[in-house]
Design an enzyme around this catalytic site. Structure first.
Site, PDB file in Angstrom:
ATOM      1  N   ASN A 155       0.815  -1.213   0.000  1.00 19.75           N
ATOM      2  CA  ASN A 155       0.000   0.000   0.000  1.00 19.75           C
ATOM      3  C   ASN A 155       0.847   1.261   0.000  1.00 19.75           C
ATOM      4  OD1 ASN A 155      -2.612  -0.922  -0.182  1.00 19.75           O
ATOM      5  ND2 ASN A 155      -3.033  -0.850   2.008  1.00 19.75           N
ATOM      6  N   THR A 156       2.087   1.153   0.466  1.00 20.82           N
ATOM      7  CA  THR A 156       2.928   2.345   0.576  1.00 20.82           C
ATOM      8  C   THR A 156       3.115   3.015  -0.774  1.00 20.82           C
ATOM      9  OG1 THR A 156       4.124   1.287   2.392  1.00 20.82           O
ATOM     10  CG2 THR A 156       5.129   3.237   1.418  1.00 20.82           C
ATOM     11  N   GLY A 160      -0.461   8.974  -1.459  1.00 23.59           N
ATOM     12  CA  GLY A 160      -0.216  10.325  -1.951  1.00 23.59           C
ATOM     13  C   GLY A 160      -0.032  11.274  -0.795  1.00 23.59           C
ATOM     14  N   GLY A 161      -0.011  10.716   0.417  1.00 22.72           N
ATOM     15  CA  GLY A 161       0.049  11.560   1.608  1.00 22.72           C
ATOM     16  C   GLY A 161       1.444  11.696   2.173  1.00 22.72           C
ATOM     17  N   ASP A 395      -3.071 -11.650   5.328  1.00 23.94           N
ATOM     18  CA  ASP A 395      -2.237 -12.852   5.391  1.00 23.94           C
ATOM     19  C   ASP A 395      -1.371 -12.893   6.651  1.00 23.94           C
ATOM     20  OD1 ASP A 395      -3.286 -12.818   2.863  1.00 23.94           O
ATOM     21  OD2 ASP A 395      -1.446 -13.410   1.852  1.00 23.94           O
ATOM     22  N   ARG A 454     -11.354  11.040   9.864  1.00 21.53           N
ATOM     23  CA  ARG A 454     -11.880  10.315   8.716  1.00 21.53           C
ATOM     24  C   ARG A 454     -13.160   9.547   9.039  1.00 21.53           C
ATOM     25  NH1 ARG A 454      -6.074   8.166   6.211  1.00 21.53           N
ATOM     26  NH2 ARG A 454      -5.503  10.172   5.313  1.00 21.53           N
ATOM     27  N   GLU A 590       0.759  -1.920   9.292  1.00 17.48           N
ATOM     28  CA  GLU A 590      -0.676  -2.140   9.441  1.00 17.48           C
ATOM     29  C   GLU A 590      -1.038  -3.541   9.888  1.00 17.48           C
ATOM     30  OE1 GLU A 590      -4.725  -1.189   6.835  1.00 17.48           O
ATOM     31  OE2 GLU A 590      -2.748  -0.719   6.015  1.00 17.48           O
ATOM     32  N   LEU A 606       2.255   6.405   7.628  1.00 12.26           N
ATOM     33  CA  LEU A 606       3.657   6.446   7.221  1.00 12.26           C
ATOM     34  C   LEU A 606       4.561   6.676   8.428  1.00 12.26           C
ATOM     35  CD1 LEU A 606       3.381   8.475   3.885  1.00 12.26           C
ATOM     36  CD2 LEU A 606       3.605   6.013   4.178  1.00 12.26           C
TER      37      LEU A 606
END
Length: 623
Positions: A155-156, A160-161, A395, A454, A590, A606
Site C-alpha cells: 500500500n505504501t 499520496g500523503g 495474510d 476520517r 498495518e 507512514l
C-alpha cells in the site's frame, strides 16, 4: 462462430485502463497474429502495476490468446490491457472472441523444493518491510524479503500523503492559518479528567507549551506551533473510540510515544537513503488534524519504495516476488523460519537464524474478513470499494494467529471519505488539503466540519446517502496534489469532475438546486473572511470559493485502513494471548494493532510504518 482470422495489418491506437486512468496502448497486428503490444504507462502512478505492462503483453503475444490470468495485485490493469487488445482486433476487422476462446496461456511450472538459510526473513515489501530489511542490512545481516505480489511496495507505493512528524524548527518558519488557534484552544480546554491517566503528564506539558504559544500570538508573533506532545495527544484523541458494545479503545501509550518521539529520526533516516523532502510547504492530508506533513518532491509512495528498494538491492538483500508465505515454522515455541510458495509452484523452506518480520499490511482488501470483525460501523456492504492494493488481505494476521499471536482492535476499520465513487481510488478528482475542503450533500448543503477525522467524515457522508461533492475553484485547485491540466481535462470529459463558469451552472450539472448551492458557498466564503466557521466549527480555512471556473468532484467513502492487528510491544515483538513475547517473531505497520486504536489520523500510517519498521529491523538484528 467461425475460427477464421483475417485482420487488416497495422498499428492500432487504443487505451488500457490503469490503476488511476486510461493509458495509451499501441497494438501491432498482422493478417493473422498479434505481433506487438506497447503500453504507455508514463502517466500511471510510478511503481503501481509496473510488471503487468510487460508480462501481460508478453503472454498475449507468446500464446496468441486473450485467455490470460491476471497478474497478482493488478487485476484492473490486466483486464484493461486485454480489453484494449480486443478493441484493436475489432478495429482491424477481426473477431476478438476467437482470441478470447483460445486455450489459456500457461507459464512454466515447477515442483522444485528449495531450502534456504538466512539471518532475517521479512514478509512483505511495503514501507515497513523494506525499512526493517534495510536496518538489518545496515547491521551486516543476510536478509531475504518475500512478497506475494508481482512488484514491491504494498500500500505504501499507492500513498499520496505525507509523513506526520512534529518538527518545530521547520514548522515555526510558516505562519499559522485562520482557525488553527481555535483548534488548539479546543484541545487546551479539555477537562483533564477526560484524559486517560497515562496521557495526563503529556497533556499538562502540552498546556504549558500552548500557554507560551498563545502569549506569543497575543504579542504579535505569527508561526505554526507543534511538539511531540501535541502529536501524541492528537493521535490519542483521534483514536479514542467505542465499539457498538460500548467498550472503549484508545492508543497504546507506549506505542504512541515510540512513534511520535522517533518519527522525525525516521524522516532523517529516509533522507539518508535518498528520499528528497520538500521543505517549502507543510502538507496535511484529510483527517490529519494538524499541519505536520513531510512530503517527498518525487511522487510520494514511489519515492519511499524506490529509495529503500535500491538500498536493499545494493546491499545484497535478496527479494522474491510472486512468493506467498504459507506458514511460520516454530521450534520449542520460537519462530525459526517460513514456508512459502511461488506462483509457478516452486516451494521454499527458509530458516531464519535471527527471526521473521511480518510486514504484510492489514486486511483492507478482504471484505469478508472486515465484515467478520466489524463491531464499529452499523454496516459494511459487501460491494464496498477499497483504496487498498488487492494484495492486502490479512495474510500476516492469519500467519501470526496460527503461531499463537494475540490480536487487538480488529473491529475498527477506517473508511476514506474522499474516494472515487466508482473505483474506490484516491487519485482521481482534485485532491485538496482539508483546509480547502468544502463538502456539500446532494441537496447542495454543507453537512460536516471538513477538518474532522476520517471516521466522522465518512459517517457523515454515509448518513447523507454516501455520495457528496467537493466544491472548489481555480484558486483552491492550485494546491491540489497529483493533478495536471491534462488530467483535469480528461476527467471532466469522463465525468469524474464537473466544471462550470458559474456556481449556478455547476449546480445544474450535478442536479442540485442552484440557489441552495450559491447560498451555501456564500455563507462559507463569509466564514473565511471572518476567520472562523461558526456553523460547523471548522478548524482552518485557506480560500474562498470565488474564482471561476468552479468544480465539483463526486466522492464516496471506501475502505482505507484497518487499525486492528497483531499485538506488539515497543520493540515490535509479537505477543501471545498471555502477553508474553513470541520469540523470533516481529511485526510492523498495518499488520500490527494498538497504535491507532479506533481511528488513524491521516499521515500517521507512514509515521508508523517507517518508525516501527526500523525498530523491527533493529530488534530482529539484536535477537
Amino acid at each position: 462462430m467461425s475460427n477464421e482470422i483475417k485482420l487488416t495489418p497495422g498499428r492500432y491506437e487504443v487505451e488500457a485502463k490503469g490503476h488511476n486512468s486510461a493509458l495509451p496502448m499501441t497494438v501491432e497486428l498482422s493478417e493473422t497474429r498479434i505481433e506487438n503490444i506497447k503500453v504507455d504507462s508514463s502517466k500511471e502512478s510510478e511503481g503501481i502495476s509496473s510488471p503487468v505492462f510487460e508480462r501481460i503483453p508478453e503472454a498475449i503475444v507468446k500464446g496468441q490468446t486473450l485467455n490470460v490470468d491476471a497478474i497478482s495485485g493488478a487485476t484492473v490493469s490486466t483486464n484493461g490491457i486485454l480489453e484494449g487488445v480486443a478493441e484493436a482486433i475489432e478495429k482491424a476487422g477481426g473477431n476478438a472472441e476467437i482470441f478470447q476462446s483460445r486455450p489459456k496461456y500457461v507459464k512454466e511450472t515447477s515442483n522444485e523444493v528449495v531450502e534456504i538459510e538466512k539471518d532475517v526473513v521479512v514478509v512483505g515489501s511495503g514501507g515497513a518491510g523494506l525499512s526493517a530489511a534495510a536496518v538489518a542490512l545496515e547491521e551486516n545481516l543476510d536478509v531475504i524479503i518475500l512478497e506475494k505480489g508481482s512488484s514491491l511496495g504494498g500500500n505504501t507505493i499507492r500513498t499520496g500523503g505525507p509523513i506526520n512528524a512534529a518538527n518545530p524548527e521547520w514548522q515555526n518558519t510558516f505562519k499559522n492559518i485562520p482557525g488553527e488557534r481555535e483548534t488548539l484552544e479546543g484541545i487546551y480546554n479539555i477537562d483533564e479528567a477526560d484524559i486517560h491517566e497515562e496521557y495526563r503528564e503529556d497533556f499538562n506539558n502540552l498546556r504549558k507549551q500552548l500557554d507560551d504559544y498563545f502569549n506569543d500570538l497575543d504579542s504579535g508573533a505569527d508561526y505554526t506551533f507543534d511538539s511531540n506532545e501535541l502529536h501524541r495527544i492528537q493521535t490519542y484523541l483521534g483514536g479514542k473510540r467505542k465499539n457498538r458494545d460500548g467498550e472503549e479503545i484508545y492508543s497504546d501509550y507506549e506505542l504512541n510515544k515510540q512513534m511520535t518521539d522517533n518519527v522525525l529520526e525516521s524522516i532523517k533516516w529516509l533522507e539518508e537513503k535518498g528520499v528528497d523532502f520538500n521543505k517549502d510547504e507543510i502538507r496535511m492530508p484529510v483527517g490529519a488534524n494538524w499541519r505536520r506533513g513531510h512530503s517527498p518532491k518525487q511522487q510520494q509512495g514511489y519515492a519511499f519504495i524506490e529509495s529503500l528498494e535500491t538500498f536493499v538491492r545494493e546491499n545484497n538483500g535478496d527479494i522474491l516476488t510472486d512468493t506467498k508465505v504459507t506458514e511460520l515454522t516454530k521450534e520449542n515455541g520460537r519462530v525459526v523460519g517460513v514456508k512459502a510458495e511461488h506462483t509457478n509452484g516452486k516451494q521454499y523452506i527458509i530458516k531464519a537464524k535471527k527471526g521473521v518480520v511480518l510486514a504484510t499490511g492489514g486486511f483492507g482488501a478482504n471484505t469478508p474478513m472486515i465484515q467478520e470483525y466489524n463491531n464499529y460501523w452499523s454496516e459494511i456492504p459487501g460491494d464496498i470499494k477499497t483504496t487498498n492494493s488487492p494484495m492486502i488481505t490479512g495474510d500476516g494476521i492469519e500467519l501470526g494467529t496460527a503461531a499463537d499471536a494475540d490480536l487487538t482492535g480488529m473491529e475498527f476499520v477506517q473508511l476514506m471519505p474522499t474516494a472515487d465513487p466508482n473505483t474506490g481510488a484516491l487519485f482521481t478528482g482534485f485532491i485538496l488539503p482539508p483546509e480547502d475542503f468544502v463538502f456539500v450533500n446532494q441537496e447542495g448543503k454543507r453537512f460536516v466540519n471538513e477538518y474532522e477525522s476520517r471516521d466522522v467524515l465518512s459517517q457523515a457522508a454515509l448518513d447523507e446517502g454516501g455520495i457528496f461533492y467537493i466544491i472548489s475553484d481555480t484558486e483552491m485547485n492550485k494546491a491540489a496534489f497529483n493533478t495536471s491540466e491534462e488530467k483535469v481535462n480528461k476527467e471532466v470529459e469522463e465525468g469524474t469532475i464537473f466544471k462550470a463558469d458559474t456556481l449556478e451552472e455547476l449546480a445544474e450539472q450535478i442536479d442540485i438546486d442552484p440557489n441552495t448551492l450559491v447560498e451555501t458557498i456564500n455563507r462559507y466564503n463569509a466564514y473565511v473572511e471572518e476567520g472562523y466557521d461558526k456553523e460547523f466549527q471548522k478548524g482552518a480555512m485557506n480560500h474562498k470559493v470565488d474564482v471561476a471556473p468552479f468544480y465539483a468532484t463526486p466522492r464516496k467513502p471506501s475502505v482505507h485502513h484497518t487499525m486492528g492487528g497483531l499485538k506488539i510491544n515497543t520493540d515490535a515483538e509479537v505477543l501471545d494471548k498471555n502477553g508474553k513475547v513470541i520469540e523470533g517473531l516481529f511485526a510492523a505497520g498495518e499488520v500490527a494493532g494498538g497504535m491507532h486504536a479506533g481511528n488513524r489520523l491521516g499521515g500517521n500510517s507512514l509515521s508508523d510504518i517507517f518508525t516501527m519498521g526500523r525498530i523491527a529491523g533493529r530488534s530482529v538484528s539484536n535477537a
